[in-house]
Motif scaffolding. Structure first.
Motif, PDB file in Angstrom:
ATOM      1  N   LEU A  83       0.824  -1.210   0.000  1.00  0.00           N
ATOM      2  CA  LEU A  83       0.000   0.000   0.000  1.00  0.00           C
ATOM      3  C   LEU A  83       0.857   1.258   0.000  1.00  0.00           C
ATOM      4  O   LEU A  83       0.530   2.237  -0.668  1.00  0.00           O
ATOM      5  N   ALA A  84       1.947   1.236   0.747  1.00  0.00           N
ATOM      6  CA  ALA A  84       2.833   2.399   0.774  1.00  0.00           C
ATOM      7  C   ALA A  84       3.436   2.643  -0.606  1.00  0.00           C
ATOM      8  O   ALA A  84       3.585   3.794  -1.033  1.00  0.00           O
ATOM      9  N   ALA A  85       3.772   1.584  -1.299  1.00  0.00           N
ATOM     10  CA  ALA A  85       4.332   1.740  -2.646  1.00  0.00           C
ATOM     11  C   ALA A  85       3.283   2.262  -3.625  1.00  0.00           C
ATOM     12  O   ALA A  85       3.620   2.929  -4.600  1.00  0.00           O
ATOM     13  N   MET A  86       2.003   1.983  -3.347  1.00  0.00           N
ATOM     14  CA  MET A  86       0.934   2.413  -4.255  1.00  0.00           C
ATOM     15  C   MET A  86       0.368   3.787  -3.923  1.00  0.00           C
ATOM     16  O   MET A  86      -0.490   4.281  -4.643  1.00  0.00           O
ATOM     17  N   LEU A  87       0.818   4.423  -2.849  1.00  0.00           N
ATOM     18  CA  LEU A  87       0.262   5.722  -2.452  1.00  0.00           C
ATOM     19  C   LEU A  87       0.298   6.774  -3.559  1.00  0.00           C
ATOM     20  O   LEU A  87      -0.692   7.483  -3.758  1.00  0.00           O
ATOM     21  N   PRO A  88       1.397   6.923  -4.279  1.00  0.00           N
ATOM     22  CA  PRO A  88       1.370   7.934  -5.353  1.00  0.00           C
ATOM     23  C   PRO A  88       0.288   7.652  -6.392  1.00  0.00           C
ATOM     24  O   PRO A  88      -0.397   8.567  -6.841  1.00  0.00           O
ATOM     25  N   LEU A  89       0.117   6.399  -6.742  1.00  0.00           N
ATOM     26  CA  LEU A  89      -0.914   6.043  -7.715  1.00  0.00           C
ATOM     27  C   LEU A  89      -2.305   6.310  -7.158  1.00  0.00           C
ATOM     28  O   LEU A  89      -3.179   6.822  -7.841  1.00  0.00           O
ATOM     29  N   MET A  90      -2.509   5.996  -5.866  1.00  0.00           N
ATOM     30  CA  MET A  90      -3.810   6.244  -5.242  1.00  0.00           C
ATOM     31  C   MET A  90      -4.111   7.736  -5.177  1.00  0.00           C
ATOM     32  O   MET A  90      -5.259   8.139  -5.324  1.00  0.00           O
ATOM     33  N   GLY A  91      -3.075   8.547  -4.953  1.00  0.00           N
ATOM     34  CA  GLY A  91      -3.280   9.990  -4.932  1.00  0.00           C
ATOM     35  C   GLY A  91      -3.724  10.512  -6.282  1.00  0.00           C
ATOM     36  O   GLY A  91      -4.594  11.379  -6.376  1.00  0.00           O
ATOM     37  N   VAL A  92      -3.144   9.982  -7.341  1.00  0.00           N
ATOM     38  CA  VAL A  92      -3.537  10.378  -8.695  1.00  0.00           C
ATOM     39  C   VAL A  92      -4.971   9.937  -8.970  1.00  0.00           C
ATOM     40  O   VAL A  92      -5.768  10.688  -9.534  1.00  0.00           O
ATOM     41  N   TRP A  93      -5.308   8.728  -8.563  1.00  0.00           N
ATOM     42  CA  TRP A  93      -6.669   8.238  -8.780  1.00  0.00           C
ATOM     43  C   TRP A  93      -7.686   9.017  -7.965  1.00  0.00           C
ATOM     44  O   TRP A  93      -8.803   9.250  -8.413  1.00  0.00           O
ATOM     45  N   ALA A  94      -7.312   9.449  -6.771  1.00  0.00           N
ATOM     46  CA  ALA A  94      -8.246  10.188  -5.921  1.00  0.00           C
ATOM     47  C   ALA A  94      -8.617  11.525  -6.546  1.00  0.00           C
ATOM     48  O   ALA A  94      -9.716  12.022  -6.349  1.00  0.00           O
ATOM     49  N   GLU A  95      -7.702  12.111  -7.285  1.00  0.00           N
ATOM     50  CA  GLU A  95      -7.972  13.402  -7.917  1.00  0.00           C
ATOM     51  C   GLU A  95      -8.593  13.267  -9.299  1.00  0.00           C
ATOM     52  O   GLU A  95      -9.048  14.248  -9.865  1.00  0.00           O
ATOM     53  N   ALA A  96      -8.590  12.088  -9.870  1.00  0.00           N
ATOM     54  CA  ALA A  96      -9.138  11.896 -11.214  1.00  0.00           C
ATOM     55  C   ALA A  96     -10.667  11.942 -11.160  1.00  0.00           C
ATOM     56  O   ALA A  96     -11.291  11.281 -10.336  1.00  0.00           O
ATOM     57  N   GLU A  97     -11.247  12.721 -12.036  1.00  0.00           N
ATOM     58  CA  GLU A  97     -12.700  12.869 -12.069  1.00  0.00           C
ATOM     59  C   GLU A  97     -13.389  11.602 -12.564  1.00  0.00           C
ATOM     60  O   GLU A  97     -14.510  11.304 -12.169  1.00  0.00           O
TER      61      GLU A  97
END
Length: 137
Positions: free
Chosen positions: A43-57
């Protein structure tokens, strides 16, 4: 003279409720520990990807596109078995509309998060209510 054991073996004593709860708690904590040790690095390794997905409309629109038919089908099936109260249908509809409005950014971008949270809570509470009614009948 033959001697027989006239004593019956004792039946096992029932486990006390507190012991069962302690065992269940220990098992749950062990499972959480295992999950923490195995999943946290991923999960820590995926945080940057999750941040991008959280902002994606598109993610918000995807969740609404999934939630609407799942909710509709679940409530339709429940309604066929036992007539649902109007309040349950209204709560689900308001929840879906709030999710849709939040995904579209209406009326403003600042209202997106509160509307989405309230909409998802309304939708989840409708499903919990539906599950409670199903198990009660």
């Amino acid at each position: 003279m033959l001697l027989y054991n006239i004593h019956r073996p004792r039946p096992p004593r029932p486990m006390k409720r507190s012991s069962a709860l302690l065992d269940a708690g220990a098992i749950a904590l062990s499972g959480l520990c295992l999950l923490h040790c195995l999943a946290l690095p991923l999960l820590a390794a995926m945080l940057p990807l999750m941040g991008v997905w959280a902002e994606a409309e598109w993610v918000h629109a995807l969740f609404v596109a999934i939630a609407a038919p799942v909710t509709g089908f679940a409530l339709w099936r429940a309604h066929r078995q036992h007539r649902l109260p109007v309040l349950a249908m209204a709560t689900a509809l308001v929840g879906l509309l709030l999710l849709l409005a939040g995904a579209m950014g209406w009326p403003s971008h600042e209202a997106e998060t509160p509307m989405t949270v309230v909409g998802s809570l309304l939708l989840a509470s409708t499903h919990v209510w539906n599950a409670w009614r199903r198990h009660r009948h």
